[in-house]
Design a protein around this motif. Structure first.
Motif, PDB file in Angstrom:
ATOM      1  N   GLY A 120       0.762  -1.271   0.320  1.00  0.00           N
ATOM      2  CA  GLY A 120       0.042   0.268   0.064  1.00  0.00           C
ATOM      3  C   GLY A 120       1.040   1.262  -0.253  1.00  0.00           C
ATOM      4  N   ALA A 121       0.211   1.732   0.976  1.00  0.00           N
ATOM      5  CA  ALA A 121       1.354   3.709   1.004  1.00  0.00           C
ATOM      6  C   ALA A 121       2.076   2.947   2.112  1.00  0.00           C
ATOM      7  CB  ALA A 121       0.401   4.376   1.796  1.00  0.00           C
ATOM      8  N   ALA A 122       3.530   3.005   0.773  1.00  0.00           N
ATOM      9  CA  ALA A 122       5.172   2.400   2.004  1.00  0.00           C
ATOM     10  C   ALA A 122       5.607   3.971   2.433  1.00  0.00           C
ATOM     11  CB  ALA A 122       5.908   1.826   0.724  1.00  0.00           C
ATOM     12  N   PRO A 123       5.765   3.599   3.798  1.00  0.00           N
ATOM     13  CA  PRO A 123       6.650   4.338   4.458  1.00  0.00           C
ATOM     14  C   PRO A 123       8.157   4.903   3.582  1.00  0.00           C
ATOM     15  CG  PRO A 123       6.408   2.968   5.518  1.00  0.00           C
ATOM     16  CD  PRO A 123       5.777   2.244   4.474  1.00  0.00           C
ATOM     17  N   THR A 124       8.942   3.951   2.714  1.00  0.00           N
ATOM     18  CA  THR A 124       9.894   4.358   2.701  1.00  0.00           C
ATOM     19  C   THR A 124      10.139   4.064   0.949  1.00  0.00           C
ATOM     20  OG1 THR A 124      11.826   3.376   2.184  1.00  0.00           O
ATOM     21  CG2 THR A 124       9.685   1.833   2.923  1.00  0.00           C
ATOM     22  N   ASP A 125      11.579   5.243   0.956  1.00  0.00           N
ATOM     23  CA  ASP A 125      10.955   5.368  -0.675  1.00  0.00           C
ATOM     24  C   ASP A 125      12.197   4.174  -1.483  1.00  0.00           C
ATOM     25  OD1 ASP A 125       9.629   6.960  -2.023  1.00  0.00           O
ATOM     26  OD2 ASP A 125      11.798   7.992  -2.309  1.00  0.00           O
ATOM     27  N   GLY A 126      12.351   3.119  -0.357  1.00  0.00           N
ATOM     28  CA  GLY A 126      13.537   2.109  -0.609  1.00  0.00           C
ATOM     29  C   GLY A 126      12.463   1.209  -1.127  1.00  0.00           C
ATOM     30  N   TYR A 127      13.306   0.018  -1.185  1.00  0.00           N
ATOM     31  CA  TYR A 127      12.769  -1.236  -2.105  1.00  0.00           C
ATOM     32  C   TYR A 127      12.469  -2.258  -0.750  1.00  0.00           C
ATOM     33  CZ  TYR A 127      14.802  -0.173  -6.350  1.00  0.00           C
ATOM     34  OH  TYR A 127      14.605   0.318  -7.779  1.00  0.00           O
ATOM     35  N   LEU A 128      10.801  -2.715  -1.054  1.00  0.00           N
ATOM     36  CA  LEU A 128      10.054  -3.205   0.089  1.00  0.00           C
ATOM     37  C   LEU A 128      10.399  -5.364  -0.223  1.00  0.00           C
ATOM     38  CD1 LEU A 128       6.843  -1.688  -0.585  1.00  0.00           C
ATOM     39  CD2 LEU A 128       8.363  -1.244   1.416  1.00  0.00           C
ATOM     40  N   THR A 129      10.993  -5.391   0.676  1.00  0.00           N
ATOM     41  CA  THR A 129      11.030  -7.472   0.358  1.00  0.00           C
ATOM     42  C   THR A 129       9.857  -7.912   0.984  1.00  0.00           C
ATOM     43  OG1 THR A 129      12.153  -7.092   2.895  1.00  0.00           O
ATOM     44  CG2 THR A 129      13.806  -6.965   0.335  1.00  0.00           C
ATOM     45  N   GLU A 130      10.533  -8.860   1.322  1.00  0.00           N
ATOM     46  CA  GLU A 130       8.850  -9.858   1.825  1.00  0.00           C
ATOM     47  C   GLU A 130       8.742  -9.283   2.999  1.00  0.00           C
ATOM     48  OE1 GLU A 130      10.792 -11.191  -0.540  1.00  0.00           O
ATOM     49  OE2 GLU A 130       9.839 -12.019  -1.788  1.00  0.00           O
ATOM     50  N   SER A 131       9.647  -9.558   3.910  1.00  0.00           N
ATOM     51  CA  SER A 131       9.474  -8.671   5.567  1.00  0.00           C
ATOM     52  C   SER A 131       9.024  -7.518   5.728  1.00  0.00           C
ATOM     53  CB  SER A 131      10.696  -8.976   6.270  1.00  0.00           C
ATOM     54  OG  SER A 131      11.510  -8.453   5.144  1.00  0.00           O
ATOM     55  N   ALA A 132       8.959  -6.325   4.627  1.00  0.00           N
ATOM     56  CA  ALA A 132       8.153  -5.080   4.880  1.00  0.00           C
ATOM     57  C   ALA A 132       6.756  -4.898   5.618  1.00  0.00           C
ATOM     58  CB  ALA A 132       8.265  -4.363   3.844  1.00  0.00           C
ATOM     59  N   ALA A 133       6.732  -4.166   6.173  1.00  0.00           N
ATOM     60  CA  ALA A 133       5.743  -3.390   6.683  1.00  0.00           C
ATOM     61  C   ALA A 133       4.428  -3.063   6.018  1.00  0.00           C
ATOM     62  CB  ALA A 133       5.327  -2.756   7.875  1.00  0.00           C
ATOM     63  N   PHE A 134       3.022  -4.272   6.365  1.00  0.00           N
ATOM     64  CA  PHE A 134       1.651  -4.219   5.429  1.00  0.00           C
ATOM     65  C   PHE A 134       0.766  -3.192   5.866  1.00  0.00           C
ATOM     66  CE2 PHE A 134       1.210  -8.982   6.127  1.00  0.00           C
ATOM     67  CZ  PHE A 134       2.029  -8.814   5.029  1.00  0.00           C
ATOM     68  N   ASN A 135       0.828  -1.665   4.736  1.00  0.00           N
ATOM     69  CA  ASN A 135       0.310  -0.393   4.724  1.00  0.00           C
ATOM     70  C   ASN A 135      -1.412  -1.086   3.555  1.00  0.00           C
ATOM     71  OD1 ASN A 135       1.399   0.745   6.677  1.00  0.00           O
ATOM     72  ND2 ASN A 135       3.130   0.372   6.027  1.00  0.00           N
ATOM     73  N   PRO A 136      -2.055  -1.412   3.734  1.00  0.00           N
ATOM     74  CA  PRO A 136      -2.957  -1.625   2.992  1.00  0.00           C
ATOM     75  C   PRO A 136      -3.611  -0.523   2.616  1.00  0.00           C
ATOM     76  CG  PRO A 136      -3.157  -3.407   4.141  1.00  0.00           C
ATOM     77  CD  PRO A 136      -1.788  -2.574   4.315  1.00  0.00           C
ATOM     78  N   VAL A 137      -4.320   0.483   1.600  1.00  0.00           N
ATOM     79  CA  VAL A 137      -5.643   1.143   1.429  1.00  0.00           C
ATOM     80  C   VAL A 137      -6.649   1.152   1.282  1.00  0.00           C
ATOM     81  CG1 VAL A 137      -3.109   3.072   1.697  1.00  0.00           C
ATOM     82  CG2 VAL A 137      -3.870   1.608  -0.428  1.00  0.00           C
ATOM     83  N   THR A 138      -6.809   0.139   1.144  1.00  0.00           N
ATOM     84  CA  THR A 138      -8.078  -0.693   0.600  1.00  0.00           C
ATOM     85  C   THR A 138      -8.776  -1.393   0.737  1.00  0.00           C
ATOM     86  OG1 THR A 138      -6.991  -1.922  -1.302  1.00  0.00           O
ATOM     87  CG2 THR A 138      -7.594   0.193  -2.116  1.00  0.00           C
ATOM     88  N   ALA A 139     -10.139  -1.834   0.940  1.00  0.00           N
ATOM     89  CA  ALA A 139     -10.688  -3.357   1.262  1.00  0.00           C
ATOM     90  C   ALA A 139      -9.584  -4.418   0.549  1.00  0.00           C
ATOM     91  CB  ALA A 139     -12.584  -3.352   0.464  1.00  0.00           C
ATOM     92  N   TYR A 140      -9.567  -4.131  -0.932  1.00  0.00           N
ATOM     93  CA  TYR A 140      -9.073  -5.451  -1.417  1.00  0.00           C
ATOM     94  C   TYR A 140      -7.776  -5.965  -0.547  1.00  0.00           C
ATOM     95  CZ  TYR A 140      -6.391  -7.465  -5.250  1.00  0.00           C
ATOM     96  OH  TYR A 140      -5.682  -8.461  -5.951  1.00  0.00           O
ATOM     97  N   GLY A 141      -6.281  -4.734  -0.450  1.00  0.00           N
ATOM     98  CA  GLY A 141      -5.089  -4.781   0.034  1.00  0.00           C
ATOM     99  C   GLY A 141      -5.587  -5.517   1.549  1.00  0.00           C
ATOM    100  N   THR A 142      -6.556  -4.875   2.196  1.00  0.00           N
ATOM    101  CA  THR A 142      -6.596  -5.815   3.959  1.00  0.00           C
ATOM    102  C   THR A 142      -7.128  -6.889   3.356  1.00  0.00           C
ATOM    103  OG1 THR A 142      -7.303  -3.728   4.238  1.00  0.00           O
ATOM    104  CG2 THR A 142      -8.055  -4.856   5.553  1.00  0.00           C
ATOM    105  N   SER A 143      -7.533  -7.231   2.577  1.00  0.00           N
ATOM    106  CA  SER A 143      -8.042  -8.270   2.631  1.00  0.00           C
ATOM    107  C   SER A 143      -6.974 -10.671   1.854  1.00  0.00           C
ATOM    108  CB  SER A 143      -9.448  -9.146   1.498  1.00  0.00           C
ATOM    109  OG  SER A 143      -8.276  -9.376   0.207  1.00  0.00           O
ATOM    110  N   LYS A 144      -6.509  -9.068   1.899  1.00  0.00           N
ATOM    111  CA  LYS A 144      -4.221 -10.305   1.382  1.00  0.00           C
ATOM    112  C   LYS A 144      -3.806 -10.066   2.177  1.00  0.00           C
ATOM    113  CE  LYS A 144      -5.853 -10.854  -3.495  1.00  0.00           C
ATOM    114  NZ  LYS A 144      -6.054 -11.831  -4.148  1.00  0.00           N
ATOM    115  N   VAL A 145      -3.618  -9.065   3.045  1.00  0.00           N
ATOM    116  CA  VAL A 145      -2.910  -9.600   4.491  1.00  0.00           C
ATOM    117  C   VAL A 145      -3.728 -10.441   5.660  1.00  0.00           C
ATOM    118  CG1 VAL A 145      -2.817  -7.870   6.541  1.00  0.00           C
ATOM    119  CG2 VAL A 145      -2.541  -6.935   4.505  1.00  0.00           C
ATOM    120  N   LEU A 146      -5.160 -10.144   5.751  1.00  0.00           N
ATOM    121  CA  LEU A 146      -5.743 -10.712   6.644  1.00  0.00           C
ATOM    122  C   LEU A 146      -5.748 -12.778   6.080  1.00  0.00           C
ATOM    123  CD1 LEU A 146      -9.228  -9.015   7.165  1.00  0.00           C
ATOM    124  CD2 LEU A 146      -6.888  -9.337   8.443  1.00  0.00           C
TER     125      LEU A 146
END
Ligand SMILES: NC(=O)c1ccc[n+]([C@@H]2O[C@H](COP(=O)([O-])OP(=O)(O)OC[C@H]3O[C@@H](n4cnc5c(N)ncnc54)[C@H](O)[C@@H]3O)[C@@H](O)[C@H]2O)c1
Length: 357
Positions: A120-146
């Motif tokens: 989602g809305a990444a708090p960094t400019d860097g490249y996100l690996t699989e261990s990055a934090a989740f920041n979904p901004v939509t119902a769709y993104g949230t469903s994938k996290v859950l």
């Protein structure tokens, strides 16, 4: 392997199923056929074996499979926002129910089609690996996290879930979608001569060709259990992180006479992230994406020309998921829970021309 593919009738599924069958897998397909008649191109060679809603699957349907590839979903942000409760019901609750039943039925592998939109809305400019934090901004993104979180709790010696976090797909499919950025921009360049950018062009988007997604799923399906058990993989290529304006420039270079136009008032987009895809490539070299954006754009252009894609077809509902579902809700062929209404359902039919309406 004996494999059940849910969502087989969608944009990715209709590319993946033939690939898995060619590789020798025994594939059964399941889909509720929300987009049953939305073919791009002259023929429909794919049939759905189980025309079932994933919310209505029972354990007996899952017996005898080695693996489930779970693609079925209310897929993409605008469609997910149509009814967030329904998005949770289908994408989250029904997926977990399916996984629990699969485990009970003795299915050993569960490949979940997740998405980079969980970053989602990444708090960094860097490249996100699989261990990055989740920041979904939509119902769709949230469903994938859950789903990822709850699937992980089911992982054990007998059941191996894997989470494939796909980048935004592009490329030709028998179930073409024009609500995907590359497919859309090539379509508007080809039919209008303009590539309309709705943001200020700065947001980053990781992209991946639909065939490369299908190949990654195949590689993970066939991989030794210890490499993929309870693992997340970003599916894409690090070199295919692009800013939207770069995508637009690639499109205008390919489409003669086209130019980039910025929509009035377009600002930076809240969804903005760059993704590191090196884990997939280092764990499973055969899953490395091979197709480039330039190749995908030229392929789309060639197929749009071959099928005579028109401006009217782009503005219609055949290739736009949200518009298609809204039209089916209005004409009563889907009920408010998005289940087909018996007797008013769309047939699985062969089409003379997929591009016209
Ligand atoms: N296309 C992308 O760019 C992309 C990117 C990341 C992740 N994904 C994920 O990959 C999967 C497939 O995406 P897609 O682009 O092929 O989507 P799609 O919308 O083209 O296909 C989804 C399929 O699922 C079916 N479906 C929906 N709800 C169902 C239900 N309740 N029961 C049974 N079938 C149902 C639909 O009829 C459709 O055929 C989804 O899980 C999506 O979230 C896609």
């Amino acid at each position: 392997m004996r494999v059940l593919v849910t969502g087989s009738d969608g944009y990715i599924g209709s590319v993946m199923v033939p690939l898995l069958r060619e590789a020798g897998h025994d594939v059964l397909t399941l889909d509720s056929c929300l987009f049953g008649d939305c073919w791009f191109g002259p023929t429909n060679e794919l049939a759905v074996d189980l025309r079932v809603d994933i919310r209505d699957v029972d354990v007996s349907m899952l017996e005898g499979f080695d693996a489930i590839v779970h693609l079925a979903a209310i897929s993409n942000d605008p469609l997910g926002d149509l009814d967030p409760t329904l998005t949770d019901e289908v994408n989250h609750l029904a997926s977990i129910r399916l996984a629990r039943m699969a485990k009970r039925a003795g299915v050993k592998r569960f490949l979940f089609s997740s998405s980079c939109s969980l970053y989602g809305a990444a708090p960094t400019d860097g490249y996100l690996t699989e261990s990055a934090a989740f920041n979904p901004v939509t119902a769709y993104g949230t469903s994938k996290v859950l789903v990822e979180r709850e699937l992980a709790r089911l992982a054990d010696e007998a059941f191996s879930p894997t989470y494939l976090r796909n980048a935004t797909a592009y490329g030709v499919s028998p179930k073409l979608r024009l609500d995907l950025v590359v497919n859309d921009l090539v379509g508007s360049a080809y039919t209008t001569g303009e590539v309309l950018i709705k943001s200020d062009g700065t947001p980053w988007r990781p992209l991946v060709h639909v065939q490369d997604i299908a190949r990654a799923f195949q590689a993970i399906l066939e991989a030794p259990r210890e490499i993929v058990h309870d693992q997340a993989f970003n599916v894409g290529a690090t070199r295919q992180n692009f800013q939207v304006r770069e995508i637009a420039e690639t499109v205008t270079r390919a489409v003669p006479g086209s130019r980039v136009v910025y929509a009035e008032g377009g600002g930076p987009d809240i969804r903005n992230y760059r993704v590191d895809f090196s884990k997939l490539e280092s764990s499973l070299p055969e899953a490395k994406p091979v197709l480039t954006l330039e190749e995908g754009v030229l392929e789309l252009l060639r197929e749009y020309r071959a099928h005579g894609l028109t401006k009217e077809a782009i503005q219609g509902s055949r290739y736009m998921r949200l518009a298609h579902i809204q039209r089916r809700l209005e004409d009563g062929s889907l009920d408010p829970s998005l289940r087909p209404v018996v007797g008013r359902d769309q047939p699985q039919m062969k089409h003379g021309s997929g591009a016209g309406s």
